[in-house]
Write a protein that holds these residues in place. Structure first.
Motif, short mmCIF file in Angstrom:
data_model
loop_
_atom_site.label_atom_id
_atom_site.label_comp_id
_atom_site.label_asym_id
_atom_site.label_seq_id
_atom_site.Cartn_x
_atom_site.Cartn_y
_atom_site.Cartn_z
N GLY A 1 0.78 -1.23 0.00
CA GLY A 1 0.00 0.00 0.00
C GLY A 1 0.81 1.28 0.00
O GLY A 1 0.31 2.33 -0.44
N ARG A 2 2.05 1.24 0.48
CA ARG A 2 2.87 2.44 0.56
C ARG A 2 3.79 2.56 -0.66
O ARG A 2 4.97 2.86 -0.54
CB ARG A 2 3.70 2.40 1.85
CG ARG A 2 2.85 2.50 3.10
CD ARG A 2 3.60 2.11 4.35
NE ARG A 2 3.85 0.67 4.40
CZ ARG A 2 4.35 0.03 5.46
NH1 ARG A 2 4.67 0.73 6.56
NH2 ARG A 2 4.53 -1.28 5.43
N GLY A 3 3.22 2.35 -1.83
CA GLY A 3 3.99 2.42 -3.06
C GLY A 3 4.17 3.84 -3.56
O GLY A 3 3.71 4.81 -2.95
N SER A 4 4.82 3.96 -4.70
CA SER A 4 5.09 5.29 -5.25
C SER A 4 5.61 5.19 -6.68
O SER A 4 5.95 4.11 -7.17
CB SER A 4 6.13 6.04 -4.38
OG SER A 4 7.27 5.24 -4.16
N VAL A 5 5.66 6.35 -7.31
CA VAL A 5 6.22 6.50 -8.66
C VAL A 5 7.20 7.67 -8.62
O VAL A 5 6.87 8.74 -8.10
CB VAL A 5 5.11 6.78 -9.69
CG1 VAL A 5 5.71 7.18 -11.03
CG2 VAL A 5 4.21 5.56 -9.86
N LYS B 1 3.26 9.61 -4.32
CA LYS B 1 3.06 8.57 -3.31
C LYS B 1 1.63 8.03 -3.35
O LYS B 1 0.68 8.80 -3.53
CB LYS B 1 3.37 9.12 -1.92
CG LYS B 1 4.82 9.52 -1.72
CD LYS B 1 5.05 10.00 -0.30
CE LYS B 1 6.50 10.45 -0.08
NZ LYS B 1 6.72 10.90 1.31
N HIS B 2 1.51 6.74 -3.19
CA HIS B 2 0.20 6.09 -3.09
C HIS B 2 -0.27 6.23 -1.65
O HIS B 2 0.17 5.49 -0.77
CB HIS B 2 0.32 4.62 -3.49
CG HIS B 2 -0.98 3.88 -3.47
ND1 HIS B 2 -1.32 3.00 -2.47
CD2 HIS B 2 -2.03 3.90 -4.33
CE1 HIS B 2 -2.51 2.49 -2.72
NE2 HIS B 2 -2.96 3.02 -3.84
N GLU B 3 -1.16 7.17 -1.41
CA GLU B 3 -1.58 7.49 -0.04
C GLU B 3 -3.07 7.28 0.18
O GLU B 3 -3.66 7.86 1.09
CB GLU B 3 -1.20 8.94 0.28
CG GLU B 3 0.31 9.17 0.24
CD GLU B 3 0.73 10.62 0.49
OE1 GLU B 3 1.72 10.81 1.20
OE2 GLU B 3 0.05 11.53 -0.03
N SER B 4 -3.67 6.43 -0.64
CA SER B 4 -5.09 6.14 -0.50
C SER B 4 -5.29 4.64 -0.60
O SER B 4 -4.34 3.87 -0.73
CB SER B 4 -5.89 6.85 -1.60
OG SER B 4 -5.62 6.25 -2.86
N ALA B 5 -6.55 4.22 -0.53
CA ALA B 5 -6.87 2.80 -0.67
C ALA B 5 -7.17 2.43 -2.12
O ALA B 5 -7.58 1.30 -2.39
CB ALA B 5 -8.07 2.47 0.23
N GLU B 6 -6.94 3.35 -3.03
CA GLU B 6 -7.23 3.09 -4.45
C GLU B 6 -6.36 1.95 -4.97
O GLU B 6 -5.17 1.86 -4.68
CB GLU B 6 -6.98 4.34 -5.28
CG GLU B 6 -7.37 4.20 -6.75
CD GLU B 6 -7.16 5.48 -7.53
OE1 GLU B 6 -7.42 5.47 -8.76
OE2 GLU B 6 -6.76 6.50 -6.94
N ASP B 7 -6.95 1.07 -5.76
CA ASP B 7 -6.22 -0.05 -6.34
C ASP B 7 -5.15 0.47 -7.29
O ASP B 7 -5.34 1.47 -8.00
CB ASP B 7 -7.17 -0.97 -7.12
CG ASP B 7 -8.10 -1.75 -6.22
OD1 ASP B 7 -7.83 -1.83 -5.00
OD2 ASP B 7 -9.11 -2.27 -6.74
N TYR B 8 -4.03 -0.24 -7.34
CA TYR B 8 -2.96 0.16 -8.27
C TYR B 8 -3.41 0.06 -9.72
O TYR B 8 -2.89 0.78 -10.58
CB TYR B 8 -1.73 -0.72 -8.05
CG TYR B 8 -0.91 -0.27 -6.86
CD1 TYR B 8 -0.25 0.95 -6.86
CD2 TYR B 8 -0.79 -1.08 -5.73
CE1 TYR B 8 0.50 1.37 -5.77
CE2 TYR B 8 -0.04 -0.67 -4.64
CZ TYR B 8 0.60 0.55 -4.66
OH TYR B 8 1.33 0.96 -3.58
N SER B 9 -4.37 -0.80 -10.00
CA SER B 9 -4.84 -0.94 -11.37
C SER B 9 -5.43 0.36 -11.92
O SER B 9 -5.39 0.61 -13.12
CB SER B 9 -5.88 -2.06 -11.46
OG SER B 9 -6.97 -1.80 -10.59
N SER B 10 -5.95 1.21 -11.02
CA SER B 10 -6.50 2.50 -11.46
C SER B 10 -5.62 3.67 -11.06
O SER B 10 -5.72 4.76 -11.65
CB SER B 10 -7.91 2.70 -10.88
OG SER B 10 -7.89 2.67 -9.46
N TRP B 11 -4.73 3.48 -10.10
CA TRP B 11 -3.89 4.58 -9.61
C TRP B 11 -2.61 4.75 -10.40
O TRP B 11 -2.13 5.87 -10.63
CB TRP B 11 -3.53 4.34 -8.14
CG TRP B 11 -2.67 5.40 -7.53
CD1 TRP B 11 -3.08 6.57 -6.96
CD2 TRP B 11 -1.23 5.40 -7.43
NE1 TRP B 11 -1.99 7.30 -6.53
CE2 TRP B 11 -0.85 6.60 -6.79
CE3 TRP B 11 -0.24 4.50 -7.82
CZ2 TRP B 11 0.48 6.92 -6.54
CZ3 TRP B 11 1.10 4.82 -7.57
CH2 TRP B 11 1.44 6.01 -6.93
#
Length: 239
Positions: free
Chosen positions: A11-15, A28-38
């Motif tokens: 969940g604590r991913g990033s680009v 930073k991936h700071e939500s519960a949104e799926d990576y498939s859409s984020w």
């Protein structure tokens, strides 16, 4: 050169986007949104901040695990698609090695870990030589925190170990960790936004000519999926 770093291992991913070695953008991936859409919009925002597009990317560095099955799979599948469409070169790296390198370039042992859920951590032990060459000690693993500390103790030649973790709270009550802490060792909380480190390590490997064949770019899940764990052979049903 534009380098794109991707970490979708949990969940604590990033680009991250690097231009000529300098960090230009970190999403930073700071939500519960799926990576498939984020993931794709995040890449678009990062490249937009650099005034670039996917066609301008010279290298994609991606964390190939360990981590969650869905997150790692989305990241790798997306990268493989870009290779097909844009012909971009790729380097796959270990998220745990990136974390180990976060503690600095001093020689010695570094143990890296993060939460694997179910009372376990993903863990790996690395050693940096006097010449700055990093080496993994055996294989990365999924293991209870207390047992990981004991394993590190057995495999670090009695030397002092630096500890890099996203989740220090998982260790503080472990009896084996209390022994290490009594010797003066500390748990260093690794920064999030690891995609920047993924990109930097990818750039280092690329300079050494160590690219990853997209056909061989595979996930290092470490742990079997729930489907594998709970699957039963049809012939065993009802037994």
């Amino acid at each position: 050169m534009i380098i794109l770093g991707i970490d979708s291992c949990e969940g604590r991913g990033s680009v991250a986007v690097l231009r000529d070695g300098a960090l230009v953008s970190l999403q930073k991936h700071e939500s519960a949104e799926d990576y498939s859409s984020w993931l794709l919009p995040a890449v678009g925002r990062g490249l937009g901040a650099a005034g670039a597009s996917l066609r301008d990317v010279g290298l994609v560095a991606v964390a190939a695990g360990p981590g969650s099955f869905t997150g790692v799979r989305v990241g790798l599948t997306t990268v493989k698609a870009w290779v097909e469409v844009f012909g971009v070169r790729v380097v796959g790296v270990s998220r745990l090695e990136v974390m180990a390198r976060e503690v600095g370039d001093a020689p010695g042992f570094v143990a890296a870990s993060f939460d694997a859920q179910r009372g376990q951590v993903f863990g790996g032990l690395y050693r940096n030589s006097d010449k700055g060459s990093w080496r993994m000690i055996e294989q990365e693993m999924v293991i209870a925190p207390d047992e990981f500390v004991k394993w590190v103790e057995r495999n670090s030649d009695g030397k002092t170990v630096r500890w890099s973790t996203l989740d220090p709270e998982l260790f503080v009550d472990a009896p084996s960790w209390k022994e290490r802490a009594a010797k003066g060792e500390t748990l260093l909380r690794c920064r999030d936004g690891l995609a920047a480190g993924v990109a930097a390590l990818g750039e280092e490997r690329a300079k050494e000519g160590k690219f990853t064949d997209s056909l061989l770019l595979d996930a290092n899940y470490v742990r079997r999926s729930d489907a594998e764990i709970f699957w039963k052979d049809p012939a065993s049903h009802g037994k």
